[in-house]
Design a protein around this motif. Sequence first.
Motif, PDB file in Angstrom:
ATOM      1  N   GLY A 161      -5.428  -7.425  10.318  1.00 19.09           N
ATOM      2  CA  GLY A 161      -6.572  -8.010   9.633  1.00 19.09           C
ATOM      3  C   GLY A 161      -6.972  -7.287   8.360  1.00 19.09           C
ATOM      4  N   SER A 162      -6.363  -6.158   8.049  1.00 15.17           N
ATOM      5  CA  SER A 162      -6.730  -5.430   6.838  1.00 15.17           C
ATOM      6  C   SER A 162      -6.044  -6.030   5.616  1.00 15.17           C
ATOM      7  N   THR A 163      -6.557  -5.673   4.453  1.00 14.40           N
ATOM      8  CA  THR A 163      -5.939  -6.160   3.224  1.00 14.40           C
ATOM      9  C   THR A 163      -4.527  -5.597   3.075  1.00 14.40           C
ATOM     10  N   MET A 164      -4.336  -4.352   3.505  1.00 13.26           N
ATOM     11  CA  MET A 164      -2.998  -3.768   3.429  1.00 13.26           C
ATOM     12  C   MET A 164      -2.038  -4.507   4.359  1.00 13.26           C
ATOM     13  N   LEU A 223       1.485  -5.967   3.157  1.00  7.39           N
ATOM     14  CA  LEU A 223       2.740  -5.569   3.782  1.00  7.39           C
ATOM     15  C   LEU A 223       3.458  -6.743   4.440  1.00  7.39           C
ATOM     16  N   GLU A 224       2.685  -7.640   5.015  1.00  2.34           N
ATOM     17  CA  GLU A 224       3.278  -8.811   5.653  1.00  2.34           C
ATOM     18  C   GLU A 224       3.989  -9.707   4.641  1.00  2.34           C
ATOM     19  N   HIS A 225       3.518  -9.682   3.396  1.00  5.99           N
ATOM     20  CA  HIS A 225       4.065 -10.590   2.379  1.00  5.99           C
ATOM     21  C   HIS A 225       4.884  -9.891   1.287  1.00  5.99           C
ATOM     22  N   VAL A 226       5.156  -8.600   1.436  1.00  6.84           N
ATOM     23  CA  VAL A 226       5.887  -7.878   0.396  1.00  6.84           C
ATOM     24  C   VAL A 226       7.308  -8.423   0.212  1.00  6.84           C
ATOM     25  N   PHE A 227       7.857  -9.069   1.248  1.00  7.27           N
ATOM     26  CA  PHE A 227       9.193  -9.664   1.142  1.00  7.27           C
ATOM     27  C   PHE A 227       9.122 -11.189   1.028  1.00  7.27           C
ATOM     28  N   TYR A 228       7.965 -11.689   0.640  1.00  9.48           N
ATOM     29  CA  TYR A 228       7.755 -13.131   0.492  1.00  9.48           C
ATOM     30  C   TYR A 228       8.810 -13.699  -0.450  1.00  9.48           C
ATOM     31  N   GLU A 229       9.421 -14.805  -0.067  1.00  7.74           N
ATOM     32  CA  GLU A 229      10.517 -15.362  -0.855  1.00  7.74           C
ATOM     33  C   GLU A 229      10.211 -16.713  -1.482  1.00  7.74           C
ATOM     34  N   GLY A 230       9.012 -17.216  -1.290  1.00  5.42           N
ATOM     35  CA  GLY A 230       8.664 -18.502  -1.882  1.00  5.42           C
ATOM     36  C   GLY A 230       8.494 -18.416  -3.392  1.00  5.42           C
ATOM     37  N   ASP A 231       8.689 -19.531  -4.069  1.00  8.57           N
ATOM     38  CA  ASP A 231       8.515 -19.577  -5.521  1.00  8.57           C
ATOM     39  C   ASP A 231       7.085 -19.911  -5.923  1.00  8.57           C
ATOM     40  N   GLU A 232       6.328 -20.535  -5.017  1.00  2.58           N
ATOM     41  CA  GLU A 232       4.946 -20.901  -5.339  1.00  2.58           C
ATOM     42  C   GLU A 232       4.060 -19.658  -5.298  1.00  2.58           C
ATOM     43  N   CYS A 233       2.896 -19.757  -5.908  1.00  4.67           N
ATOM     44  CA  CYS A 233       1.961 -18.644  -5.901  1.00  4.67           C
ATOM     45  C   CYS A 233       1.512 -18.356  -4.471  1.00  4.67           C
ATOM     46  N   LEU A 289      -9.123  -8.431  -4.787  1.00  3.02           N
ATOM     47  CA  LEU A 289      -9.509  -7.033  -4.629  1.00  3.02           C
ATOM     48  C   LEU A 289      -9.024  -6.539  -3.276  1.00  3.02           C
ATOM     49  N   ALA A 290      -8.395  -5.375  -3.265  1.00  3.60           N
ATOM     50  CA  ALA A 290      -7.908  -4.787  -2.016  1.00  3.60           C
ATOM     51  C   ALA A 290      -8.329  -3.328  -1.953  1.00  3.60           C
ATOM     52  N   SER A 291      -8.772  -2.925  -0.795  1.00  2.41           N
ATOM     53  CA  SER A 291      -9.135  -1.539  -0.561  1.00  2.41           C
ATOM     54  C   SER A 291      -8.093  -0.937   0.360  1.00  2.41           C
ATOM     55  N   VAL A 292      -7.417   0.095  -0.104  1.00  2.26           N
ATOM     56  CA  VAL A 292      -6.379   0.752   0.661  1.00  2.26           C
ATOM     57  C   VAL A 292      -6.725   2.233   0.749  1.00  2.26           C
ATOM     58  N   HIS A 293      -6.909   2.705   1.954  1.00  5.68           N
ATOM     59  CA  HIS A 293      -7.303   4.099   2.198  1.00  5.68           C
ATOM     60  C   HIS A 293      -8.525   4.494   1.376  1.00  5.68           C
ATOM     61  N   THR A 342      -9.520   3.350  -1.471  1.00  2.36           N
ATOM     62  CA  THR A 342      -9.380   3.150  -2.914  1.00  2.36           C
ATOM     63  C   THR A 342      -9.274   1.658  -3.195  1.00  2.36           C
ATOM     64  N   GLN A 343     -10.263   1.143  -3.947  1.00  2.00           N
ATOM     65  CA  GLN A 343     -10.234  -0.289  -4.264  1.00  2.00           C
ATOM     66  C   GLN A 343      -9.549  -0.515  -5.604  1.00  2.00           C
ATOM     67  N   SER A 344      -8.709  -1.524  -5.644  1.00  2.00           N
ATOM     68  CA  SER A 344      -7.993  -1.883  -6.864  1.00  2.00           C
ATOM     69  C   SER A 344      -7.665  -3.367  -6.810  1.00  2.00           C
ATOM     70  N   ILE A 345      -7.059  -3.852  -7.858  1.00  2.00           N
ATOM     71  CA  ILE A 345      -6.627  -5.245  -7.924  1.00  2.00           C
ATOM     72  C   ILE A 345      -5.465  -5.428  -6.938  1.00  2.00           C
ATOM     73  N   ALA A 346      -5.545  -6.465  -6.115  1.00  2.00           N
ATOM     74  CA  ALA A 346      -4.544  -6.703  -5.075  1.00  2.00           C
ATOM     75  C   ALA A 346      -3.142  -6.869  -5.650  1.00  2.00           C
ATOM     76  N   SER A 347      -3.025  -7.513  -6.801  1.00  2.00           N
ATOM     77  CA  SER A 347      -1.693  -7.704  -7.388  1.00  2.00           C
ATOM     78  C   SER A 347      -1.083  -6.369  -7.811  1.00  2.00           C
ATOM     79  N   ARG A 348      -1.911  -5.409  -8.166  1.00  2.00           N
ATOM     80  CA  ARG A 348      -1.398  -4.075  -8.501  1.00  2.00           C
ATOM     81  C   ARG A 348      -0.827  -3.399  -7.253  1.00  2.00           C
ATOM     82  N   TRP A 349      -1.551  -3.505  -6.120  1.00  2.00           N
ATOM     83  CA  TRP A 349      -1.039  -2.950  -4.868  1.00  2.00           C
ATOM     84  C   TRP A 349       0.279  -3.631  -4.488  1.00  2.00           C
ATOM     85  N   MET A 350       0.331  -4.961  -4.611  1.00  2.00           N
ATOM     86  CA  MET A 350       1.543  -5.688  -4.246  1.00  2.00           C
ATOM     87  C   MET A 350       2.708  -5.283  -5.140  1.00  2.00           C
ATOM     88  N   CYS A 351       2.456  -5.143  -6.418  1.00  2.00           N
ATOM     89  CA  CYS A 351       3.513  -4.746  -7.355  1.00  2.00           C
ATOM     90  C   CYS A 351       4.019  -3.344  -6.994  1.00  2.00           C
TER      91      CYS A 351
END
Length: 166
Positions: free
Chosen positions: A16-19, A23-33, A47-51, A53-62
């Motif tokens: 249930g966490s943002t992380m 992590l569940e979608h880091v290997f996402y293979e779809g072409d859609e957003c 927005l995602a808070s990890v440990h 530290t809050q940052s932009i979720a797309s930055r964490w994913m990248c």
Amino acid sequence: MTARLPTHLKKIADKGSTMAFLLEHVFYEGDECLTWPYARNAAGYGLASVHGTQSIASRWMCLLAHGEPKDATQQAAHSCGNGRWGCVNPRHLSWKTPVQNSADKLAHGTTIHGERNGKTRLTAEDVVAIRNAPADLNALAKKYGVSKGCISKIRSGQRWSHVEAA
């Protein structure tokens, strides 16, 4: 999906966490957003808070999908142009310099300039009128409720350069 994750990453993915979502979608293979389902900032970016530290979720994913950026100034850029809609698809993300990211935003038509800027007092029509009017900067500034410097920059093309004079 999480089966492909290294054990040390699985351990930090609390259900249930943002992380966990990242992590569940880091290997996402779809072409859609892939739309961020949690909190967003005023501009629409996830927005995602990890440990703590809050940052932009797309930055964490990248970071998860592509590793560390070459330097701290690099930004997680969206090839789809839908970062403001909360896209975190790792296939749409890459590290780019601020200049490269700005060029992408211009190409996608997602820059906030001119009438799209909520703080502007002028319209494109006003800008054309200012550029075609006689050179009395004080009178134009008073008429449009902006500074004389603003009028000068519009006339020289330093501001509103995307609007062509008629």
